[in-house]
Design a protein around this motif. Structure first.
Motif, PDB file in Angstrom:
ATOM      1  N   ARG A 229     -98.438 -88.215  37.681  1.00  0.00           N
ATOM      2  CA  ARG A 229     -98.886 -86.925  37.664  1.00  0.00           C
ATOM      3  C   ARG A 229     -99.463 -86.645  39.053  1.00  0.00           C
ATOM      4  NH1 ARG A 229    -100.555 -84.160  33.014  1.00  0.00           N
ATOM      5  NH2 ARG A 229    -102.407 -82.581  33.569  1.00  0.00           N
ATOM      6  N   ALA A 230    -100.020 -87.380  39.721  1.00  0.00           N
ATOM      7  CA  ALA A 230    -100.465 -86.909  40.997  1.00  0.00           C
ATOM      8  C   ALA A 230     -99.261 -86.485  42.153  1.00  0.00           C
ATOM      9  CB  ALA A 230    -101.378 -87.953  41.462  1.00  0.00           C
ATOM     10  N   GLN A 231     -98.277 -87.316  41.890  1.00  0.00           N
ATOM     11  CA  GLN A 231     -97.141 -87.103  42.656  1.00  0.00           C
ATOM     12  C   GLN A 231     -96.633 -85.547  42.365  1.00  0.00           C
ATOM     13  OE1 GLN A 231     -94.249 -90.277  42.825  1.00  0.00           O
ATOM     14  NE2 GLN A 231     -95.710 -91.444  44.020  1.00  0.00           N
ATOM     15  N   ALA A 232     -96.652 -85.623  41.110  1.00  0.00           N
ATOM     16  CA  ALA A 232     -95.953 -84.080  40.617  1.00  0.00           C
ATOM     17  C   ALA A 232     -96.935 -83.180  41.270  1.00  0.00           C
ATOM     18  CB  ALA A 232     -95.874 -84.030  39.281  1.00  0.00           C
ATOM     19  N   LEU A 233     -98.004 -83.139  40.951  1.00  0.00           N
ATOM     20  CA  LEU A 233     -99.137 -82.178  41.465  1.00  0.00           C
ATOM     21  C   LEU A 233     -99.012 -81.798  43.070  1.00  0.00           C
ATOM     22  CD1 LEU A 233    -102.265 -82.762  39.253  1.00  0.00           C
ATOM     23  CD2 LEU A 233    -100.961 -80.751  39.159  1.00  0.00           C
ATOM     24  N   ARG A 234     -98.841 -83.217  43.813  1.00  0.00           N
ATOM     25  CA  ARG A 234     -98.664 -82.718  45.108  1.00  0.00           C
ATOM     26  C   ARG A 234     -97.477 -81.927  45.514  1.00  0.00           C
ATOM     27  NH1 ARG A 234     -99.720 -88.984  47.543  1.00  0.00           N
ATOM     28  NH2 ARG A 234    -101.836 -89.003  47.530  1.00  0.00           N
ATOM     29  N   GLY A 235     -96.458 -82.337  44.807  1.00  0.00           N
ATOM     30  CA  GLY A 235     -95.306 -81.484  44.974  1.00  0.00           C
ATOM     31  C   GLY A 235     -95.384 -80.056  44.536  1.00  0.00           C
ATOM     32  N   VAL A 236     -96.012 -79.918  43.647  1.00  0.00           N
ATOM     33  CA  VAL A 236     -96.291 -78.461  43.142  1.00  0.00           C
ATOM     34  C   VAL A 236     -97.147 -77.677  44.258  1.00  0.00           C
ATOM     35  CG1 VAL A 236     -97.573 -76.904  41.472  1.00  0.00           C
ATOM     36  CG2 VAL A 236     -96.242 -78.888  40.651  1.00  0.00           C
ATOM     37  N   MET A 237     -98.056 -78.410  44.884  1.00  0.00           N
ATOM     38  CA  MET A 237     -98.899 -77.780  45.970  1.00  0.00           C
ATOM     39  C   MET A 237     -98.260 -77.505  47.051  1.00  0.00           C
ATOM     40  SD  MET A 237    -101.725 -77.435  44.298  1.00  0.00           S
ATOM     41  CE  MET A 237    -103.038 -76.814  45.174  1.00  0.00           C
ATOM     42  N   LEU A 238     -97.214 -78.729  47.491  1.00  0.00           N
ATOM     43  CA  LEU A 238     -96.365 -78.488  48.775  1.00  0.00           C
ATOM     44  C   LEU A 238     -95.274 -77.196  48.517  1.00  0.00           C
ATOM     45  CD1 LEU A 238     -95.862 -79.951  51.492  1.00  0.00           C
ATOM     46  CD2 LEU A 238     -94.060 -80.999  50.357  1.00  0.00           C
ATOM     47  N   LYS A 408     -92.069 -74.456  38.733  1.00  0.00           N
ATOM     48  CA  LYS A 408     -92.061 -74.166  37.344  1.00  0.00           C
ATOM     49  C   LYS A 408     -91.700 -75.706  36.638  1.00  0.00           C
ATOM     50  CE  LYS A 408     -90.366 -70.483  34.790  1.00  0.00           C
ATOM     51  NZ  LYS A 408     -89.384 -69.464  34.486  1.00  0.00           N
ATOM     52  N   GLU A 409     -90.693 -76.240  36.901  1.00  0.00           N
ATOM     53  CA  GLU A 409     -90.267 -77.436  36.440  1.00  0.00           C
ATOM     54  C   GLU A 409     -91.104 -78.632  36.377  1.00  0.00           C
ATOM     55  OE1 GLU A 409     -86.285 -78.548  37.931  1.00  0.00           O
ATOM     56  OE2 GLU A 409     -87.027 -80.666  37.797  1.00  0.00           O
ATOM     57  N   GLN A 410     -91.838 -78.703  37.389  1.00  0.00           N
ATOM     58  CA  GLN A 410     -92.906 -79.742  37.415  1.00  0.00           C
ATOM     59  C   GLN A 410     -94.099 -79.329  36.530  1.00  0.00           C
ATOM     60  OE1 GLN A 410     -92.467 -82.972  38.785  1.00  0.00           O
ATOM     61  NE2 GLN A 410     -90.427 -81.889  39.447  1.00  0.00           N
ATOM     62  N   THR A 411     -94.377 -78.105  36.827  1.00  0.00           N
ATOM     63  CA  THR A 411     -95.593 -77.875  36.203  1.00  0.00           C
ATOM     64  C   THR A 411     -95.453 -77.911  34.653  1.00  0.00           C
ATOM     65  OG1 THR A 411     -95.993 -76.174  37.797  1.00  0.00           O
ATOM     66  CG2 THR A 411     -97.548 -76.013  35.984  1.00  0.00           C
ATOM     67  N   GLU A 412     -94.208 -77.609  34.164  1.00  0.00           N
ATOM     68  CA  GLU A 412     -93.965 -77.526  32.836  1.00  0.00           C
ATOM     69  C   GLU A 412     -93.935 -78.942  32.137  1.00  0.00           C
ATOM     70  OE1 GLU A 412     -90.635 -75.048  32.354  1.00  0.00           O
ATOM     71  OE2 GLU A 412     -91.891 -73.207  32.107  1.00  0.00           O
ATOM     72  N   GLY A 413     -93.362 -79.899  33.039  1.00  0.00           N
ATOM     73  CA  GLY A 413     -93.022 -81.266  32.584  1.00  0.00           C
ATOM     74  C   GLY A 413     -93.988 -82.232  33.276  1.00  0.00           C
ATOM     75  N   LEU A 414     -95.413 -81.858  33.361  1.00  0.00           N
ATOM     76  CA  LEU A 414     -96.180 -82.777  34.189  1.00  0.00           C
ATOM     77  C   LEU A 414     -96.394 -83.990  33.481  1.00  0.00           C
ATOM     78  CD1 LEU A 414     -99.496 -80.850  35.280  1.00  0.00           C
ATOM     79  CD2 LEU A 414     -97.897 -82.019  36.833  1.00  0.00           C
ATOM     80  N   PRO A 415     -96.009 -85.358  33.962  1.00  0.00           N
ATOM     81  CA  PRO A 415     -96.250 -86.280  33.271  1.00  0.00           C
ATOM     82  C   PRO A 415     -97.772 -86.581  32.876  1.00  0.00           C
ATOM     83  CG  PRO A 415     -95.498 -86.821  35.654  1.00  0.00           C
ATOM     84  CD  PRO A 415     -95.636 -85.342  35.413  1.00  0.00           C
ATOM     85  N   SER A 416     -97.909 -87.217  31.936  1.00  0.00           N
ATOM     86  CA  SER A 416     -99.369 -87.609  31.353  1.00  0.00           C
ATOM     87  C   SER A 416     -99.816 -88.882  32.206  1.00  0.00           C
ATOM     88  CB  SER A 416     -99.444 -87.673  30.098  1.00  0.00           C
ATOM     89  OG  SER A 416     -98.604 -88.929  29.673  1.00  0.00           O
ATOM     90  N   GLY A 417    -101.121 -88.913  32.065  1.00  0.00           N
ATOM     91  CA  GLY A 417    -101.871 -90.154  32.862  1.00  0.00           C
ATOM     92  C   GLY A 417    -102.918 -89.634  34.063  1.00  0.00           C
ATOM     93  N   ALA A 418    -103.366 -90.384  34.771  1.00  0.00           N
ATOM     94  CA  ALA A 418    -104.184 -90.512  35.659  1.00  0.00           C
ATOM     95  C   ALA A 418    -103.899 -89.665  36.797  1.00  0.00           C
ATOM     96  CB  ALA A 418    -104.928 -91.524  36.029  1.00  0.00           C
ATOM     97  N   VAL A 419    -104.607 -89.020  37.716  1.00  0.00           N
ATOM     98  CA  VAL A 419    -104.321 -88.340  38.941  1.00  0.00           C
ATOM     99  C   VAL A 419    -104.527 -89.045  40.130  1.00  0.00           C
ATOM    100  CG1 VAL A 419    -103.856 -85.901  37.874  1.00  0.00           C
ATOM    101  CG2 VAL A 419    -106.145 -86.714  38.915  1.00  0.00           C
ATOM    102  N   ILE A 420    -105.241 -90.078  40.030  1.00  0.00           N
ATOM    103  CA  ILE A 420    -105.781 -90.978  40.900  1.00  0.00           C
ATOM    104  C   ILE A 420    -105.544 -92.523  40.763  1.00  0.00           C
ATOM    105  CG2 ILE A 420    -108.124 -90.818  40.426  1.00  0.00           C
ATOM    106  CD1 ILE A 420    -108.551 -90.349  43.745  1.00  0.00           C
ATOM    107  N   ALA A 421    -105.063 -93.416  41.714  1.00  0.00           N
ATOM    108  CA  ALA A 421    -104.802 -94.803  41.497  1.00  0.00           C
ATOM    109  C   ALA A 421    -106.378 -95.274  41.748  1.00  0.00           C
ATOM    110  CB  ALA A 421    -104.080 -95.224  42.705  1.00  0.00           C
ATOM    111  N   GLY A 422    -106.399 -96.399  40.561  1.00  0.00           N
ATOM    112  CA  GLY A 422    -107.499 -97.098  40.373  1.00  0.00           C
ATOM    113  C   GLY A 422    -107.775 -98.046  41.530  1.00  0.00           C
ATOM    114  N   GLU A 423    -106.778 -98.630  42.131  1.00  0.00           N
ATOM    115  CA  GLU A 423    -106.788 -99.620  43.206  1.00  0.00           C
ATOM    116  C   GLU A 423    -107.252 -98.825  44.661  1.00  0.00           C
ATOM    117  OE1 GLU A 423    -102.029 -99.955  43.438  1.00  0.00           O
ATOM    118  OE2 GLU A 423    -103.336 -99.058  42.118  1.00  0.00           O
ATOM    119  N   GLY A 424    -107.884 -99.645  45.654  1.00  0.00           N
ATOM    120  CA  GLY A 424    -108.164 -99.295  46.816  1.00  0.00           C
ATOM    121  C   GLY A 424    -107.143 -99.086  47.707  1.00  0.00           C
TER     122      GLY A 424
END
Ligand code: SF4
Lengths: 500, 251
Positions: A229-238, A408-424
């Motif tokens: 989901r974070a990767q898709a959002l980064r793409g949308v912003m780019l 459009k495509e990315q926003t419509e089909g945003l994968p579910s889940g977290a937007v930030i990785a848990g690990e350091g």
């Protein structure tokens, strides 16, 4: 290529030990061979001295359709035989190495300051900003026009020196460095908490592009898995960033040929797009959106709806404004045949981004060496053949549409889940990573290296403008000086991204 | 021609009603921060350590934020506890460096009119020469936006001009790099008096993310007398516009 080189994917860490170390002759021959076969120099820089007076040179090369970077290194002392006479795309890199480390590329035809930066090794003379020998043309009716560093507008500083005969420009020399604020050095020397902010301000209009390159580099070095989901959002912003800037450029180009309707609409449309970016992260430039491991802002269903609606409206306005350009003969006439860079020259100089695609070269990190979301979702590459202002404008227009479809495509089909990785994000020691992103101006490349202690030891940034400024100088050759604003806008390069 | 007219109708009238109407900003916009009174020392300490530019200081009433250094990254508001909150208030301009310090329980000291003399001289016509002295071009980009028809800066009698000789004010962005120091000084000297200096953006006020770099001077007021400070990284166009109008005593 005949000799073994380290091959590594985009944003994939590799051990520094695996980078082959050649003598400078072999190093030189390898880079030249790559150039002869149509390859590119993605990055070329010096690094922490190994022993007295010695500097280690690293070259990162790429070849069309090979999907990996090739890395090699060599130790030099004092001087070496310049690559530039045989391989023009090395010209600015070699000047930079000379300025930073005092290593002389012998036989370099144009060995001048790049950004009037203080030497990393304090054994050379201090250089004063703007003081250098400019190329001069002699002749009874030849005259020189000097512009800048302060320009007649709200623009970044830079100096332009034209050699003219009447209206005709024989040569344009560009001298930059006024924006130099020492970011590469500070990336390593200053506290790590500043790094994301350095990345975001390498070129403020490319906040998302550079921040993505930085985050990918750190994530590569720490083996961190960024949620889908974070990767898709980064793409949308780019792509929003690309859309905003391209729309702004279309307006500015229109303004430079005195066609006011499109210029005034696009100025506003660009703002509307920046406001979509602000809708997501609160900042019109995407500040605060990215963080190592993911993104800091999620998009819920209401916001998603709002984003899509606004995008639709903006694209309809943009289409209406842009169509006016292509349908107005006086505009097309001014765009066509102005500021031509031919394909051969483009290859030789190693231009990137829309400027290269406007010369018929399908060069685009998103499809050549995809990282992040682009590994799963492709964006078609659009090219033009004519290499003139028209081509650079038209490529931008086509790209805005592709970007909008992607958003459009990315926003419509945003994968579910977290937007930030848990690990350091602890960095692997003794490693190197090359992280490239297709920003709206073209290929952004960050190279990061860590020492044995796992701390950053070297951070090298190449903004697309670094490759492309020479393109503008060449585009002006044989043109009229009154075409300069138009040509300049058609490249719309970054001063701060170049000056770092 | 008919297409141009049709386009004109479609694009509509889009100039904002500012200052009669307040602008609608994004929900997530980070404007004036509010600090909780009686913040615990560990809460402020933790934030001060994490702040990238050292904008968070300690004071008698708990923590304070120096808007002249703040990047509005929201990092301190994201740490749990809710001790810092960024409001949507875009009005941030101040007349002195000291006024940029935001303290818990105290009203932020917004810029007021710089006085009768300024109002009489520049109130209806202020010509600005802009100098970009380092920085990242985001400040410049959002200044240029003021010239678009959405803001239409000209209707306030404020205009960016090409020559320092025509200018009443110098609007500086960027941390003032060593390489731009001379050009900045020359531009200032070329302007006729009386003249005002505006430091716009966190870099121009303190050096911003580049605080401490040997390559930058770190703020316009180290070189020139500054009359008004406009915080933000970059400042929102409305923050700049509001600041200019306040300074002229028109808000
Ligand atoms: S928002 Fe300002 S004060 Fe808070 S952490 Fe970021 S820079 Fe520091």
């Amino acid at each position: 290529m005949t000799r073994p080189l380290l091959q590594t994917g985009n944003a994939r860490a590799a051990s520094l030990k695996d980078v082959p170390l050649y003598d400078i002759g072999t190093f030189r021959e390898t880079v030249l061979e790559n150039d002869r076969e149509g390859g590119r120099i993605v990055s070329f820089f010096g690094c922490v001295p190994e022993g007295e007076g010695q500097v280690r040179l690293f070259a990162v090369l790429s070849r069309h359709r090979e999907g990996v970077f090739f890395i090699l290194s060599s130790d030099v002392k004092g001087s070496y035989r310049s690559l530039t006479p045989d391989c023009p795309q090395a010209h600015l890199f070699e000047r930079e190495i000379y300025e930073e480390w005092g290593i002389v590329p012998e036989g370099h035809p144009w060995l001048k300051p790049v950004r009037f930066a203080p030497r990393r090794r304090k054994d050379g003379p201090e250089i004063e900003a703007g003081i250098m020998d400019f190329f001069r043309m002699k002749g009874e009716e030849a005259h020189e026009v000097a512009v800048g560093p302060v320009h007649a507008g709200v623009i970044e500083p830079g100096h332009f020196r034209f050699q003219c005969h009447g209206e005709d420009v024989f040569n344009l020399e560009i001298s930059l460095g006024y924006q130099h604020r020492g970011v590469e050095r500070a990336m390593v020397e200053y506290p790590g908490k500043r790094r994301i902010h350095y990345a975001e301000t390498l070129a403020g209009d490319t906040t998302i592009g550079h921040a993505t390159a930085y985050c990918h580099a750190v994530e590569g070095l720490s083996g961190c898995n960024v949620p889908a989901r974070a990767q898709a959002l980064r793409g949308v912003m780019l792509e929003l960033e690309r859309l905003a800037n391209h729309a702004g450029d279309l307006g500015a180009l229109s303004g430079d040929v005195a066609y006011l309707p499109t210029s005034s609409y696009c100025g506003r449309i660009r703002g509307d797009i920046l406001n979509i970016t602000a809708l997501v992260c609160g900042s019109r430039f995407g500040r605060g959106m990215l963080t190592c491991g993911g993104v800091r802002f999620d998009v819920d269903d209401v916001m998603r709806q709002e984003l899509l609606e606004r995008l639709d409206r903006v694209m309809s306005d943009l289409k209406c404004a842009a169509d006016l350009l292509w349908e107005t003969p006086s505009v097309v006439d001014r765009f066509e045949g102005t500021g031509v860079v031919d394909k051969k020259m483009c290859e030789e100089l190693g231009l990137v981004g829309p400027a290269a695609r406007a010369c018929g070269i399908p060069r685009d990190v998103r499809s050549d060496l995809p990282s992040g979301i682009y590994r799963f979702s492709q964006i078609p590459v659009f090219t033009c053949e004519s290499g003139d202002v028209f081509a650079r404008a038209y490529v931008r227009w086509m790209e805005t549409q592709k970007s909008a479809d992607f958003i459009k495509e990315q926003t419509e089909g945003l994968p579910s889940g977290a937007v930030i990785a848990g690990e350091g994000t602890r960095l692997l020691p003794g490693s190197i990573v090359v992280s490239a992103v297709e920003g709206w101006r073209g290929e952004i490349c960050h190279v990061a290296m860590t020492g044995v202690d796992g701390e950053l030891a070297r951070y090298k940034v190449v903004d697309p403008s670094f490759h492309n400024w020479m393109g503008l100088a060449v585009a002006m050759r044989g043109g009229e000086i009154s075409d300069f604003p138009l040509c300049n806008k058609s490249f719309n390069l970054s001063y701060c991204g170049h000056d770092l | 021609m008919i297409k141009v007219i049709l386009a004109r109708i479609k694009q509509g009238y889009r100039t904002s009603a500012f200052p009669k109407e307040e602008p609608v900003l994004a929900e997530r916009f980070r404007g004036l921060p509010v600090l909780r009174e009686g913040m615990l020392p560990e809460e402020s300490e933790e934030r001060a350590i994490a702040c990238p530019t050292g904008a968070i200081g300690k004071g008698p009433g708990g923590a304070s934020i120096d808007l002249g250094k703040c990047l509005f990254c929201g990092g301190c508001a994201a740490s749990p506890g809710g001790a810092v909150n960024f409001t949507k208030d875009y009005r941030l301009a101040a007349l002195s460096r000291e006024d940029l310090i935001c303290r818990p329980g105290e009203a932020y000291k917004l810029a007021e009119s710089a006085g009768k003399e300024i109002k009489r001289t520049f109130g209806r016509s202020l010509k600005l020469r802009q100098v970009s002295a380092g920085g990242c071009n985001a400040c410049e980009a959002d200044l240029n936006v003021l010239n678009t028809l959405a803001f239409d800066l000209g209707r306030f009698g404020i205009q960016f001009v090409a020559s320092p000789r025509h200018a009443d004010g110098l609007l500086v962005t960027g941390p003032v790099t060593r390489n731009m120091r001379l050009a900045l000084k020359k531009t200032y000297d070329a302007m006729p008096s009386p003249k005002v200096v505006i430091a716009s953006g966190t870099c121009a006020i303190s050096g911003g993310p580049y605080i401490g770099h040997e390559e930058v001077i770190g703020g316009v007021d180290k070189e020139l007398p500054v009359d008004i400070y406009i915080p933000g990284c970059p400042p929102h166009p409305y923050t700049v516009l509001d600041g200019l109008l306040r300074f002229l005593g028109r808000r």
